[in-house]
Design an enzyme around this catalytic site. Structure first.
Site, PDB file in Angstrom:
ATOM      1  CD1 TRP A  66       6.566  35.013  17.156  1.00 48.47           C
ATOM      2  CD2 TRP A  66       6.422  35.875  15.106  1.00 48.47           C
ATOM      3  NE1 TRP A  66       5.893  36.198  17.263  1.00 48.47           N
ATOM      4  CE2 TRP A  66       5.789  36.754  15.996  1.00 48.47           C
ATOM      5  CE3 TRP A  66       6.454  36.223  13.757  1.00 48.47           C
ATOM      6  CZ2 TRP A  66       5.208  37.947  15.609  1.00 48.47           C
ATOM      7  CZ3 TRP A  66       5.868  37.398  13.359  1.00 48.47           C
ATOM      8  CH2 TRP A  66       5.243  38.259  14.269  1.00 48.47           C
ATOM      9  CG  HIS A  67       6.531  34.721  10.240  1.00 46.99           C
ATOM     10  ND1 HIS A  67       7.854  34.708  10.615  1.00 46.99           N
ATOM     11  CD2 HIS A  67       6.273  35.984   9.842  1.00 46.99           C
ATOM     12  CE1 HIS A  67       8.368  35.911  10.432  1.00 46.99           C
ATOM     13  NE2 HIS A  67       7.427  36.711   9.962  1.00 46.99           N
ATOM     14  N   GLY A  68       3.893  31.260  11.932  1.00 47.78           N
ATOM     15  CA  GLY A  68       2.701  30.444  11.830  1.00 47.78           C
ATOM     16  C   GLY A  68       3.013  28.985  12.026  1.00 47.78           C
TER      17      GLY A  68
END
Lengths: 757, 484
Positions: free
Chosen positions: B327-329
């Protein structure tokens, strides 16, 4: 307008909150921040040169200072040239301080921002740098843009709103954003240095507690006690040309000057450049405010001029003349004067000698202007200054040659045979004689002025030469009686050379030590060996001493053959001195066949000095009617020194043997104890030293009496010779204190001196 | 426009404040309309035409919510839930992960086959997409689960989806929470006003003084990749990055919450002194709380949670953390970061039940807590190293050095290599550690400060703002979580 419908919402509270936030932020941002940044700029290594930030704090301080002032502004040329303290001290007007606010890289355009503050400082006179370098047109040259941005930014941080003056009309459009015309802009510009300032602040604080943090305050702050002095005497950059050889300087000019001569700084314009406009603005603002202006042009290194075409600097001459003719403006154009090479630090900046000279030149002029005279009248007084001190390399000694014919030869420092002034930056320091009754001779030499100059490496400080002539082939040890008041002013260089030869490597003597702070001391000490001159008989040598650190003092030189001398433990003046060549009667004694010959001790043919510990010992003639012929020889001084490993002073008796046979030697001697009663005795025959026979005198039943020795069962020293032989009998001091009266040589094996007596 | 843009504070926020609190005459409906329009304006300034994605997500979830609520038919309800999930995850998949997927595919095919590379689309990541899609998805899921009813008005819902303070980087607000906040007209008192401003100033100071300064040090090591065998440098840079990411993200959250406060809306806290955590589980209760609770509620529990056996729990935990990392990247180091956190959580979950471990902590008391804290923070900071370094050639030697493998310590090398502003950064790091520790013990001083006399408040905040201005580095770095 309705506010959100909530009873607790206070409109006044909101206003007070926002207002107090805004005011406190503005206070910190516009007062505290710029003050911290300005302090860092002028005292730390945050920017390459602490002078860049000094202008406005300096002018504020001068404004608040009681003394009248003369302020020099301009480029690094004026910064390098003006020694404000020197000039202040030389002024007849006692209450005038001369400040040097020159800034490296400055041009008239970059300096216009300070004019309102300069006027507020209300100086009596402004020295304005006006050389060819200030008259070029840099409009088309973007190289300066970064410098201009940098200077304007730094000045803006320290500026006040009242410093916004008519100069704004001159500012180029592209430079506008680097000048703070209001508080918000000043805060923005301050921010570009704020982080580094805090870093410096933390570094400074931590360095008080942590040794590993290096922090050095580069320059004083306005609240520091030496601030005013710093404004008068900025930290001048280190010597450059002064450290170079003539060849290196020539090479520099050959490589750089052809290109440089074509650049703007040597091709000034006549008018209409931004710099001209800035000059005109500066002059008109100052003169309108009733402040007199003295335009100053200092010369460049003498080699510069040969690279300039005829008429190349006419625009400079014309501009200088034109501005000098303005009301309230005077000019001293020294640009075309040829000053001595040693006065320059580089191509266009004066060095320490040049500053000193300019100080003497400007002093009377400033005095005159302050007294209302015109410059041409004052300038003619320059002839009263003794230029020879600055322009000539003169230095004279007494041409005397010292004959080194004694074991301890002392030479007074002031009795130098010859001398030479220091080279380059060292030209300024001289050996000055100071009379003193506490010193040997009539005084001592002092390396002056004492301003912590050091001449090491290639720089040669002022030199003293002592001409020496040696009579004996020996190793001579050189000691110097000297002193210094700190580790930084206590050393000299020393070397020697034989006539027609090169100097040997220079050795360093220094005086100041943890145990000998500021005392006269014979050097070198502290486990270092003195310099040795290895000379043959009749050699002529030059002993030279170089000033290595100014402030050092030298009193006396000692040249000695005594390798064991420790002047720390004994004053060499108290040692018994003796000639290096020991002389006797040159007599030759004839031995008797069937009889004996008596030889008085004092009638030796030749003599020799002792070695090692006995070098200062000698046989002294003592008158005593109870002795043979009324005198005898005593081994002195009586210090209970035993000369067993090395030979003591010797007495040599040449004996001729007309007849062959064996000859015996009897000695009349005495000693006062077992420790001072022996001599050594041997023959030298056919150029060969015979075995040493030790003869003692003191015995339990005969102490202190003259005795014929050897009186015990010992066989007297003897020699077997053929008829016509010549041999030398040597009597060696073996224990000091022993006394020796006479000797008998006989070929009678059963000879008994007591019976015969 | 974002929160480090001066225009936000000089023009945008005051304009919204004046419009919402005064021009609206304190009436709810105009207030919400103003907030919605200004939120869209904010998004437009920040992201331009990507606003369409926000509108698509908003419309789809509004419709999905309404339809699911209106229907009792599970098929229909599921269909609309799928529509919501496909839309939101599709947007995320295309705009956030598609190019990453293609690149990864190209990498694999380059390794094993000779087939030609597939061109990437070169899509830019729309601002805030990870946050607003999660928000609207949670709205639809909760209605599908019948845990809440839909918003009564589209404007209210659109305002929830687009509310500008939390639009870009959270916190991820639950629909129910926001509904309660706006169900009455928006009101504000003096303390709330000062609290809002205090939070904003706190955030700005945290971002510009702490995060941006320590970032310079972390970047100097992890971008240049030199002297990576020096354990001092790697530890220092990791510490700096750990502080940077917390201060950066929590600063954004503070500003977001503070901005919302000024408009009469309270947003949930997102952090609770995470570096005081004494276990991995504790860390996730304190770090990015709105995301971790979202992942718990909408991923971990649906995947089985902890009540369906150990294997299921491990699976659910690992999947949650892997997807949380992703989700962060779109980068493998985030996946690895999630993986390591998943492992840490599992190790902690089983480790704490081991007899001698239990006994040790029972016996050692506070000392044991201290050890737990230390070990936890070492692990957390190690994961930050993974999080920070995308470049494998830098990451691997850094990881080795972090644990002392082939490492050396050279203080002089550290000092020479680190950027010019060293001592100030060191002081900032020390101050942060102390303040974080104190904050963990006694709570932040925001409320205390907000209740002071306006003049005292003004002076303290004014000094804080001034220091921020003077201590910030020359270049401001974007908020890290803007990228997510």
């Amino acid at each position: 307008m309705a506010v959100a419908n909530h009873a607790d919402f206070s409109f006044s509270g909101l206003i007070v909150s926002v207002l107090s936030l805004f005011l406190s932020a503005m206070f910190v941002l516009s007062s505290v921040g710029p003050a911290i940044v300005t302090d860092s700029l002028i005292s730390t290594a945050m920017v390459s040169n602490t002078r860049y930030g000094v202008t406005f704090p300096a002018l504020n301080s001068i404004e608040n200072h009681d003394e009248d002032s003369v302020i020099a502004i301009g480029s690094s040329i004026i910064q390098a040239a003006v020694d404000g303290k020197c000039i202040s001290d030389s002024l007849e007007n006692n209450d005038v301080n001369v400040y040097n606010l020159g800034i490296s890289g400055a041009n008239p355009y970059t300096e216009i921002l300070q004019i309102p503050a300069l006027i507020r400082a209300d100086p009596e006179l402004v020295l304005l740098d006006l050389g060819p370098n200030g008259l070029w047109d840099f409009k088309s040259d973007s190289n300066l843009d970064e410098y201009i941005q940098f200077r304007f930014t730094i000045n803006s941080i320290a500026m006040q709103h009242e410093d916004i003056g008519n100069w704004t009309d001159l500012i180029r459009e592209e430079d506008m954003s680097w000048i703070a015309f209001n508080e918000v802009e000043r805060i923005k510009l301050t921010q570009s240095y704020s982080q580094k300032s805090f870093e410096q602040g933390i570094q400074s604080k931590l360095s008080e507690y942590l040794d590993s943090i290096n922090y050095e305050q580069k320059a004083p702050l306005p609240e520091d006690k030496n601030w005013i002095e710093y404004l008068m005497q900025p930290s001048w950059s280190a010597p450059n040309f002064e450290l170079k050889t003539q060849e290196e300087i020539v090479k520099y000019f050959e490589e750089n000057m052809p290109r440089k001569a074509t650049q703007g700084v040597y091709n000034p314009k006549l008018n209409d450049t931004l710099n001209h406009k800035s000059y005109e603005y500066i002059i008109s603002e100052l003169t309108n405010a009733g402040i007199e202006v003295l335009l100053v042009a200092t010369p460049h290194y003498p080699m510069v001029y040969s690279y300039l075409e005829d008429g190349q600097l006419d625009n400079f001459n014309d501009t200088f003349e034109r501005y000098s003719s303005y009301d309230g403006v005077k000019g001293v154009n020294m640009f075309w004067e040829k000053w001595h090479d040693s006065m320059f630090k580089d191509r266009n900046h004066l060095g320490i000698n040049g500053r000193e000279y300019l100080c003497q030149r400007l002093g009377p002029i400033i005095d005159g202007i302050l007294d209302g005279k015109n410059v041409s009248e004052i300038d003619s007084n320059v002839g009263t200054i003794n230029l020879s001190n600055y322009l000539e390399d003169s230095c004279n000694g007494n041409d005397f040659t010292t004959i080194v014919d004694e074991q301890y030869k002392f030479i007074q420092a002031e009795s130098y045979s010859n001398c030479a002034r220091g080279e380059g930056v060292a030209f300024q320091d001289r050996w000055e004689f100071e009379s003193s009754s506490d010193n040997e001779g009539s005084g001592f030499l002092h390396a002056l002025p004492e301003d912590s100059s050091q001449y090491k490496g290639k720089i040669a400080g002022s030199r003293l030469d002592y001409q020496l002539e040696f009579t004996t082939e020996e190793s001579y040890y050189v000691w110097i009686n000297m002193k210094g008041n700190s580790y930084g002013n206590d050393s000299i260089g020393i070397s020697w050379k034989l006539q027609g030869q090169e100097y040997l490597p220079i050795e360093k003597y220094d005086s100041f030590g943890w145990s000998s702070k500021g005392q006269w001391e014979w050097e070198p000490e502290f486990n270092r060996e003195p310099m040795i001159i290895n000379a043959s008989a009749n050699d002529v040598a030059t002993l030279s001493i170089w000033m290595r650190e100014d402030g050092v003092m030298i009193d006396e030189i000692l040249i000695t053959t005594d390798s064991n001398l420790k002047p720390k433990t004994i004053d060499p003046h108290q040692l018994i001195n003796q000639p290096l060549n020991c002389e006797g009667s040159d007599s030759i004694w004839q031995a008797q066949f069937d009889g004996e010959v008596t030889i008085e001790a004092e009638e030796y043919s030749r003599c020799s000095f002792g070695e090692g510990e006995s070098i200062a010992h000698q046989w002294i003639i003592v008158e005593d009617l109870n002795s043979s012929q009324g005198v005898y020889l005593a081994a002195m001084p009586d210090e209970r020194v035993h000369m067993k490993e090395e030979r003591g002073p010797g007495l040599h008796y040449d004996i001729y043997f007309p007849s062959s046979g064996t000859y015996y030697v009897w000695i009349s001697m005495r000693g006062n104890s077992y420790g001072n009663d022996t001599i050594g005795l041997n023959w030298n025959f056919n150029e060969t030293d015979g075995n040493m026979s030790v003869i003692a005198s003191f015995a339990w039943n005969s102490y202190g009496q003259w005795e014929w020795e050897p009186q015990t069962s010992q066989v007297p020293l003897n020699i077997s010779v053929s008829g016509g032989d010549l041999a030398t009998l040597s009597v060696w001091m073996r224990e000091d204190g022993v006394e020796f009266d006479c000797l008998i040589i006989t070929n009678d094996v059963s000879f008994n001196p007591y019976q015969e007596d | 426009m974002d929160f480090v843009d001066l225009d936000y504070y000089l023009y945008f926020l005051p304009a919204v404040f004046i419009l919402a609190m005064w021009v609206s005459l304190g009436k709810r409906k105009p207030q919400i309309i103003i907030l919605l329009l200004m939120s869209y304006l904010f998004f437009w300034f920040a992201s331009g035409w990507y606003i369409l994605l926000l509108l698509i997500s908003t419309c789809v979830d509004w419709n999905a919510g309404s339809k699911m609520h209106a229907s009792e038919d599970d098929v229909i309800r599921k269909r609309w839930l799928k529509a919501s999930l496909i839309t939101n995850l599709g947007l995320l998949g295309v705009f956030k992960y598609l190019d990453f997927f293609i690149e990864s595919l190209n990498l694999v095919s380059l390794k094993f086959t000779d087939s030609a590379e597939i061109d990437t689309f070169g899509l830019l990541l729309p601002v805030g997409i990870s946050f607003y899609t999660f928000q609207t998805m949670s709205y639809s899921i909760d209605i599908y689960r019948k845990k809440q009813k839909p918003y009564d008005s589209f404007v209210d819902f659109a305002c929830y989806a687009a509310f500008f303070p939390q639009l870009v980087a959270g916190p991820i607000v639950r629909a129910d929470h926001f509904r309660k906040e706006i169900e009455n007209s928006l009101r504000i008192d003096s303390v709330q006003f000062r609290l809002g401003l205090t939070l904003i100033i706190y955030g700005i100071a945290k971002k510009l003084i702490i995060a941006d300064n320590v970032a310079v040090h972390a970047n100097s090591v992890f971008i240049e990749g030199e002297h990576l065998a020096n354990i001092g440098l790697v530890w220092w840079a990791t510490l700096c990055f750990g502080i940077q990411i917390y201060c950066d993200f929590s600063a954004y959250t503070d500003i977001a919450i503070g901005s919302a406060y000024l408009l009469g809306v309270r947003l949930p806290e997102n952090f609770q002194t995470p570096y005081a955590a004494t276990s991995p589980q504790d860390f996730w209760r304190r770090w990015h709380i709105s995301l971790s609770t979202w992942l718990r509620d909408y991923l971990y529990i649906p995947l089985g949670g902890s009540r369906n056996g150990t294997k299921r729990m491990i699976f659910a935990l690992m999947m949650t953390m892997l997807l949380g990392g992703l989700w962060h990247g779109a980068s493998w180091n985030f996946v690895l970061w999630g993986l390591v956190h998943g492992l840490l959580l599992i190790i902690h979950r089983f480790g704490k039940n081991i007899g001698f471990v239990n006994k040790f902590f029972n016996v050692t008391g506070k000392f044991g807590v201290l050890i737990s804290w230390f070990v936890t923070q070492i692990c957390v900071f190690f994961t930050w190293l993974i999080f920070r370094v995308e470049e494998t050639s830098i990451l691997i030697p850094s990881m080795k050095t972090f644990f002392g493998i082939g490492a050396h310590f050279d203080l002089r090398e550290m000092y020479d290599f680190l950027p010019e502003i060293k001592l100030l950064t060191a002081v900032i790091v020390v101050a942060f550690i102390l303040l974080h520790g104190i904050s963990g013990k006694v709570g932040g001083g925001k409320m205390w400060l907000s209740r002071r006399h306006p003049i005292i408040w003004g002076i303290i905040c004014g000094v804080m703002l001034s220091l921020t201005f003077y201590l910030r580095p020359a270049e401001t770095v974007d908020f890290i979580y803007f990228r997510f």
